[in-house]
Motif scaffolding. Structure first.
Motif, mmCIF file in Angstrom:
data_model
loop_
_atom_site.group_PDB
_atom_site.id
_atom_site.type_symbol
_atom_site.label_atom_id
_atom_site.label_comp_id
_atom_site.label_asym_id
_atom_site.label_seq_id
_atom_site.Cartn_x
_atom_site.Cartn_y
_atom_site.Cartn_z
ATOM 1 N N TYR A 33 50.614 42.220 -33.925
ATOM 2 C CA TYR A 33 51.834 43.025 -33.806
ATOM 3 C C TYR A 33 52.216 43.610 -35.163
ATOM 4 C CZ TYR A 33 56.613 44.318 -32.556
ATOM 5 O OH TYR A 33 57.779 45.008 -32.332
ATOM 6 N N ARG A 34 52.117 42.800 -36.202
ATOM 7 C CA ARG A 34 52.444 43.303 -37.537
ATOM 8 C C ARG A 34 51.512 44.446 -37.923
ATOM 9 N NH1 ARG A 34 53.172 40.226 -43.366
ATOM 10 N NH2 ARG A 34 52.777 42.074 -44.638
ATOM 11 N N ARG A 35 50.237 44.304 -37.674
ATOM 12 C CA ARG A 35 49.281 45.343 -38.047
ATOM 13 C C ARG A 35 49.600 46.656 -37.336
ATOM 14 N NH1 ARG A 35 45.132 42.547 -37.333
ATOM 15 N NH2 ARG A 35 44.680 43.079 -35.155
ATOM 16 N N GLY A 43 51.265 37.440 -33.479
ATOM 17 C CA GLY A 43 52.136 38.072 -34.455
ATOM 18 C C GLY A 43 51.395 38.900 -35.482
ATOM 19 N N ALA A 44 50.210 38.466 -35.864
ATOM 20 C CA ALA A 44 49.432 39.217 -36.850
ATOM 21 C C ALA A 44 49.025 40.578 -36.302
ATOM 22 C CB ALA A 44 48.200 38.414 -37.262
ATOM 23 N N LEU A 93 58.162 43.328 -43.317
ATOM 24 C CA LEU A 93 56.830 43.213 -42.735
ATOM 25 C C LEU A 93 56.533 41.779 -42.305
ATOM 26 C CD1 LEU A 93 54.739 45.515 -45.119
ATOM 27 C CD2 LEU A 93 55.732 46.081 -42.882
ATOM 28 N N ASP A 94 56.999 40.807 -43.089
ATOM 29 C CA ASP A 94 56.813 39.402 -42.713
ATOM 30 C C ASP A 94 57.544 39.097 -41.396
ATOM 31 O OD1 ASP A 94 55.245 38.885 -44.926
ATOM 32 O OD2 ASP A 94 56.888 38.072 -46.123
ATOM 33 N N ASP A 95 58.718 39.703 -41.220
ATOM 34 C CA ASP A 95 59.495 39.482 -39.998
ATOM 35 C C ASP A 95 58.754 39.974 -38.752
ATOM 36 O OD1 ASP A 95 61.622 38.261 -41.200
ATOM 37 O OD2 ASP A 95 62.895 40.044 -41.273
ATOM 38 N N LEU A 96 57.878 40.951 -38.925
ATOM 39 C CA LEU A 96 57.155 41.491 -37.774
ATOM 40 C C LEU A 96 56.279 40.437 -37.109
ATOM 41 C CD1 LEU A 96 56.009 44.980 -39.137
ATOM 42 C CD2 LEU A 96 57.988 44.461 -37.695
ATOM 43 N N GLU A 97 55.803 39.474 -37.864
ATOM 44 C CA GLU A 97 54.925 38.446 -37.294
ATOM 45 C C GLU A 97 55.673 37.537 -36.322
ATOM 46 O OE1 GLU A 97 52.212 36.511 -39.843
ATOM 47 O OE2 GLU A 97 51.934 38.243 -41.157
ATOM 48 N N GLU A 146 53.161 47.950 -38.672
ATOM 49 C CA GLU A 146 53.113 48.326 -40.086
ATOM 50 C C GLU A 146 52.418 49.675 -40.263
ATOM 51 O OE1 GLU A 146 51.410 46.702 -44.404
ATOM 52 O OE2 GLU A 146 51.296 45.431 -42.617
#
Length: 214
Positions: free
Chosen positions: A50-52, A47-48, A129-133, A55
Motif C-alpha cells: 500500500y505504501r509503495r 502495508g508495504a 510515508l511511514d503512516d501509509l504502512e 507513495e
C-alpha cells in the motif's frame, strides 16, 4: 518500462486542461475550472504494498502535476514549527504568495473516524510515508499558494488515496487541480529506481471534467 499509477492519467489531464482553456477562449471568458481524475485499484495485500502504491502516486503528482510553482521537492520546502496554522483557522498561514503544503491522515480509532494534519517538511513527509504502512482510511496532500490575506488561495492541487468504506478491498487514487496550471513548464521528472516493483494497471478508472463560468 515501469508502470506507475500516474502513467495512466498524466496525458489525459493535460488534454482536458487544454479543452477547458479552448472553451474559455471560444466563449470569451477566463475559465474557472478544475480537473478531477480517479483510478481504482485493488487494495494491496500488505502495508508495504500500500505504501509503495500511494507513495508513487503522491510523489509523481507533487512533481509532475504541480509544475515548478507548487513542487515542494523543487523548492526544498520546510514549514517546520508552523503546524499551529492548521488548528487556528482564523489566523493567516504565512506571507502572501508563499508556498503552503499540508498532509492529512484519516483513520478509524475505537469505532470513530479521526483526522490529523501536519505541514510539509522533509521530516513530516517521511513520517507521513511511514503512516501509509498502517493503511489508513484516507490520506491527502494539499498544495497551494497563499493569497494576499495570507490564507490558501491558488493555484492548487489536491492528491488523495481513499479506501472505500463500502468496498474496503479497493483504494481510490485521486487528483484534483486548477486546470490553468497545466500550462506551467514542468520540471524534469525524477527517474524511478530500477529495482522498484510497479503496480499493475488499475482495474477500472473514472475521470471527470467541469467548466464553470466565474
Amino acid at each position: 518500462m515501469t508502470n506507475r499509477p500516474s502513467d495512466h492519467w498524466r496525458t489525459w489531464m493535460a488534454e482536458k486542461a487544454r479543452e477547458i482553456v479552448s472553451v474559455g477562449d471560444a466563449g470569451g471568458f477566463v475559465p474557472n475550472a478544475s480537473v478531477h481524475c480517479e483510478l481504482n485499484y485493488a487494495l494491496p495485500e500488505d502495508g508495504a504494498g500500500y505504501r509503495r502504491l500511494v507513495e508513487e502516486w503522491f510523489a509523481d503528482a507533487a512533481q509532475d502535476l504541480s509544475a515548478a510553482e507548487l513542487d515542494p521537492f523543487a523548492h526544498d520546502l520546510d514549514l517546520s514549527g508552523r503546524g499551529a496554522a492548521l488548528r487556528n483557522r482564523g489566523s493567516p498561514c504565512g506571507e502572501p504568495g508563499e508556498l503552503w503544503d499540508s498532509l492529512w491522515v484519516a483513520r478509524m480509532s475505537r469505532g470513530r473516524r479521526t483526522r490529523s494534519g501536519r505541514v510539509w517538511s522533509p521530516k513530516e513527509w517521511a513520517s507521513f510515508l511511514d503512516d501509509l504502512e498502517k493503511v489508513p482510511l484516507v490520506v491527502t496532500l494539499r498544495l497551494t499558494r497563499l493569497g494576499a490575506d495570507g490564507f490558501p488561495a491558488g493555484p492548487w492541487l489536491t492528491v488523495t488515496a481513499e479506501r472505500d468504506f463500502d468496498a474496503p478491498h479497493w483504494v481510490q487514487l485521486m487528483a484534483d487541480r486548477s486546470a490553468e496550471e497545466f500550462f506551467a513548464q514542468p520540471l524534469p521528472r525524477r527517474p524511478a529506481p530500477v529495482d522498484r516493483v510497479s503496480p499493475p494497471p488499475p482495474l477500472c478508472s473514472r475521470t471527470d471534467m467541469s467548466v464553470r463560468k466565474p
